[in-house]
Design an enzyme around this catalytic site. Sequence first.
Site, PDB file in Angstrom:
ATOM      1  N   TYR A 152       0.859  -1.189   0.000  1.00 46.00           N
ATOM      2  CA  TYR A 152       0.000   0.000   0.000  1.00 46.00           C
ATOM      3  C   TYR A 152       0.888   1.228   0.000  1.00 46.00           C
ATOM      4  O   TYR A 152       1.840   1.315   0.781  1.00 46.00           O
ATOM      5  CB  TYR A 152      -0.899   0.007   1.243  1.00 46.00           C
ATOM      6  CG  TYR A 152      -1.810   1.207   1.372  1.00 46.00           C
ATOM      7  CD1 TYR A 152      -1.552   2.197   2.324  1.00 46.00           C
ATOM      8  CD2 TYR A 152      -2.908   1.370   0.547  1.00 46.00           C
ATOM      9  CE1 TYR A 152      -2.384   3.306   2.445  1.00 46.00           C
ATOM     10  CE2 TYR A 152      -3.742   2.474   0.660  1.00 46.00           C
ATOM     11  CZ  TYR A 152      -3.473   3.440   1.621  1.00 46.00           C
ATOM     12  OH  TYR A 152      -4.298   4.543   1.723  1.00 46.00           O
ATOM     13  N   ASP A 246       9.409   2.644  -0.790  1.00 49.39           N
ATOM     14  CA  ASP A 246       8.395   3.343   0.010  1.00 49.39           C
ATOM     15  C   ASP A 246       8.687   3.022   1.480  1.00 49.39           C
ATOM     16  O   ASP A 246       8.293   1.972   1.983  1.00 49.39           O
ATOM     17  CB  ASP A 246       6.995   2.887  -0.395  1.00 49.39           C
ATOM     18  CG  ASP A 246       5.935   3.558   0.466  1.00 49.39           C
ATOM     19  OD1 ASP A 246       4.741   3.399   0.152  1.00 49.39           O
ATOM     20  OD2 ASP A 246       6.299   4.222   1.453  1.00 49.39           O
ATOM     21  N   LYS A 274       5.216   9.256   8.508  1.00 48.23           N
ATOM     22  CA  LYS A 274       4.979   8.700   9.831  1.00 48.23           C
ATOM     23  C   LYS A 274       6.004   9.148  10.883  1.00 48.23           C
ATOM     24  O   LYS A 274       5.948  10.272  11.376  1.00 48.23           O
ATOM     25  CB  LYS A 274       4.875   7.166   9.732  1.00 48.23           C
ATOM     26  CG  LYS A 274       3.656   6.706   8.868  1.00 48.23           C
ATOM     27  CD  LYS A 274       3.533   5.206   8.830  1.00 48.23           C
ATOM     28  CE  LYS A 274       2.534   4.770   7.774  1.00 48.23           C
ATOM     29  NZ  LYS A 274       1.132   4.769   8.228  1.00 48.23           N
TER      30      LYS A 274
END
Length: 439
Positions: A152, A246, A274
């Site tokens: 994702y 990623d 994050k």
Amino acid sequence: MTEAIQTKPKRANSQRAFAGATPVMPGGVNSPVRAYQAVGGEPIVIASGSGCCVTDVDGNEYIDYVGAYGPLILGHAPQAITVALTKAIARGTAFGMPTEAETALARLIVDAVPSIDVVRMVNSGTESTMSAIRLARAATGRANIIKCTGCYHGHADSLLVQAGSGATTLGTPSSPGVPDAVTQHTLLVPFNDVDAAQAALEQPGDVAAMLLEPVAGNMGTIPPNEGYLDALRDLCDKHGALLIFDEVMTGFRVAYGGAQELFGVTPDLTCLGKVMGGGLPCAAYGGREDLMRQISPDGPVYQAGTLSGNPLAMVAGRATLDALREPGVYTSLAQHSKTLAQGLGAAAVQAGVPARCTTVNSMVCCFFTSGPVQNYNDAIQCDTNAFATFFHAMLDQGVVLPPSQFETWFVSTEHDNLMIERTLHAAKKAFRTVAQKQR
Ligand code: KE4
């Protein structure tokens, strides 16, 4: 943290609060992963957090492994961040003009991440990956992007194809509303499959880049097989494609320099998010100087953002990274996570519940399956009903997990031996509950 809750906790205030949310927000949430559609019931509504615990609006306290889905590696409201933010907020919240706080965090990122010579701040992981693939297409003059099923990368149209996390959890891995014209340039391969990546790259030379999570964290936690990342590096070089990691989830989490430091493989571009924002909206993408100088205003590849490099997020990120450079932080995170994963595995065996527990430093997952888990097809074999039973049995004992089999549990610096011990005590009972239901 009081003793683990022995009786089903009262949740009247959460129910009341959630009843007020659903009329005005889709599903009553601002991100679908927070809904309990995969596990049943209604979400607890949170009042506050401290250390590795959260407290809901009914006053119930939980050991927290959601960790805001990754940012809170220092736990909730760490003093390092709250003090820094309190000072910064008195100077203003945003300027739309350059600040030294942006340069300070950018310098830390450039010094920490092996692949990054130059970095651009954005506001979310979605923006980060969306921008990185635009740059890869511009830099190579090619259109196709290879992604792994089950990984994702946020909800940009071209990447919302066979995606993990909430997309898989809710059964929409490829969302309606994304025209074929947009996804025709997205090629899918299984994670951990070198041959499939090679075949995709050998197609008529039109692959701009391969984008992947170096540790898959959005179909549960799946480590790369030995040599997988090295093989992708060689294949991309051979075919003139860029390799994009990623690291929105793994960046500053599995190591200070991310998975690329941990596994010794350097991509051409890296996406971050994050942890780097300490819980505030903050992300970035960066990489080789020759690539990043093509980004506006240095170059023609346009990308912009009103709140990119927001001074509060910069300050929270810098305080986080400063704390993570303290000696022994990652060793302790890895040790506690290993103790948790091994304890979960042992408890599952003791209860006779098929389960596979994985960990990559402070990322942990318990797959309810007896088979190996190397990729998306393996992950979706899991018994999601068993996970749902386990989830609620843990919640009722004061441990809150991400409400999906296809998510990672996040360990913070505040999850000490006592908290891990209490988690495992609850897990032993929760696995017994699962076993009773499976009979
Ligand atoms: P955001 O746009 O949600 O900030 O980041 C997207 C993203 C990109 N790359 C990776 C590897 C990610 O894990 C994410 C977001 N992760 C999910 C949790 N699995 C965020 C939770 C949510 O969607 O609310």
